[in-house]
Design a protein around this motif. Sequence first.
Motif, PDB file in Angstrom:
ATOM      1  N   GLY A  52      68.560  69.903  39.480  1.00 56.12           N
ATOM      2  CA  GLY A  52      69.256  70.790  40.399  1.00 56.12           C
ATOM      3  C   GLY A  52      69.200  70.297  41.830  1.00 56.12           C
ATOM      4  O   GLY A  52      69.193  71.111  42.750  1.00 56.12           O
TER       5      GLY A  52
ATOM      6  N   SER B 232      78.652  69.070  39.648  1.00 56.26           N
ATOM      7  CA  SER B 232      78.350  68.728  38.252  1.00 56.26           C
ATOM      8  C   SER B 232      77.424  67.526  38.240  1.00 56.26           C
ATOM      9  O   SER B 232      77.326  66.776  39.217  1.00 56.26           O
ATOM     10  N   ASP B 233      76.767  67.359  37.119  1.00 57.02           N
ATOM     11  CA  ASP B 233      75.817  66.262  36.992  1.00 57.02           C
ATOM     12  C   ASP B 233      76.535  64.922  37.214  1.00 57.02           C
ATOM     13  O   ASP B 233      77.595  64.662  36.621  1.00 57.02           O
TER      14      ASP B 233
ATOM     15  N   SER C 232      78.771  74.136  43.777  1.00 57.88           N
ATOM     16  CA  SER C 232      78.924  74.061  42.316  1.00 57.88           C
ATOM     17  C   SER C 232      79.170  72.637  41.830  1.00 57.88           C
ATOM     18  O   SER C 232      80.163  72.314  41.156  1.00 57.88           O
TER      19      SER C 232
ATOM     20  N   TYR D  21      74.248  63.902  42.343  1.00 60.07           N
ATOM     21  CA  TYR D  21      73.701  65.223  41.913  1.00 60.07           C
ATOM     22  C   TYR D  21      73.041  65.117  40.532  1.00 60.07           C
ATOM     23  O   TYR D  21      73.645  64.602  39.574  1.00 60.07           O
ATOM     24  N   ASN D  22      71.777  65.554  40.460  1.00 60.28           N
ATOM     25  CA  ASN D  22      71.031  65.562  39.191  1.00 60.28           C
ATOM     26  C   ASN D  22      70.960  67.037  38.726  1.00 60.28           C
ATOM     27  O   ASN D  22      70.222  67.862  39.271  1.00 60.28           O
ATOM     28  N   ALA D  23      71.787  67.323  37.686  1.00 57.49           N
ATOM     29  CA  ALA D  23      71.866  68.730  37.216  1.00 57.49           C
ATOM     30  C   ALA D  23      70.571  69.191  36.563  1.00 57.49           C
ATOM     31  O   ALA D  23      70.240  70.377  36.562  1.00 57.49           O
ATOM     32  N   THR D  24      69.832  68.245  35.973  1.00 60.87           N
ATOM     33  CA  THR D  24      68.565  68.619  35.322  1.00 60.87           C
ATOM     34  C   THR D  24      67.576  69.144  36.332  1.00 60.87           C
ATOM     35  O   THR D  24      66.886  70.150  36.107  1.00 60.87           O
TER      36      THR D  24
END
Length: 388
Positions: free
Chosen positions: A25, A10-11, A8, A20-23
């Motif tokens: 994923g 976060s961006d 889990s 981590y790139n949330a866009t």
Amino acid sequence: MAINFPNSPSDGDTHLGFTYNATLGVWKSTGSGAGGGGASVTTDDAAPSNPSDGDLWWDSDGGKMYVYYDDGASSQWVSVSVPGATGSTGAAGADGADGADGADGSAQSYTNFAAFPSTGNTLGDLAVAQDTKALYMWDGTEWDRVSSGSDESPIVTTEPATSHKLNSDGTTSTVTMVAEDPEGFDIEYGIRYNTSGNTRPSQLSADTIINQSTGVYTFTPSTSTSNEGSFNARLTASDGNRVTVRTVPIELVFGYQYFRLYITAKRGSDSHLQLGEIEFTDENGVVSFSGATSNQGAMIDGTFATKAFQTITPTTSNPAIWTITLASPITLVSYRMGTADDYSARDPWNWEIQASYDNSTWTTLHTVTAGGGQLPTNRNTWSPAYIL
């Protein structure tokens, strides 16, 4: 060395040289980090050939990030992408083609209609009666016969009488009409009257009883003389769709038991009145005077050897009244009179035949005046029949 990424993320989170790139994923290499230096990143719809431990591959077709992992015993691409949210349900596909029809059901066969089951049936069940070859369908409550071919009216096989006379003594009488249906349907018999509202005629004291098995109609007559008369009965035979009708005229007539010869004049000036014989006829022929009584018994004794005789000059104010009481009532159809053995001047000239139900109230059935129906002048001779 295997890299265990946090769950889990976060961006913008970083881990061992990855961000981590949330866009997208995915974890993306930042070019440095412990244990992962020198790893290559490849973007393609197919996995890179000859990868090294720690190399990254972005599957541009599947939208997932993989890391090449060598544990010393085996090596493979391992997905490091965090699954995205579930997309909306797509549109329903087109209906598939209809399956093949099932095999046709068949009707059950029974010896006769009486053998048909009354329970355990389903709406639409079919059954055949072997004796009549008739097809029936269960309607949810009972078996209904299925019509086939043209629909014909019931055929009368036993015709009713063309007319019927009710018994005046109150006992029942019957009329029979039998019909059958060409298609084999059951016959239902009925009756209607030519009365207002199909009310029961006054000539009947009870409703007509109909035997549905035999077509016998039973009539119970009134015993009141005031209800004497007639009506038409329409006898019906129905197959449930078509009706066959026969009309029967029905009559209630109360016979008379008391009669009298009411004489008001004689042929000549003789002071005596006489008559040889009198004869009555009903619908069955000559009436027997056996058991009858009369104040002039000689005129009903069946022989010209004796005669009715009275010393009188009859007039309208002083008539000669000769009575006859029968053993049982009759319906008088005609009568005739026979002359005595002598003196035609003594013959009746003007007279009436009167009748009564109770020997009290009298009805005139026939009248002769001014010799219009004069007796023969010949002696011991019958007159013509006087028709009522």
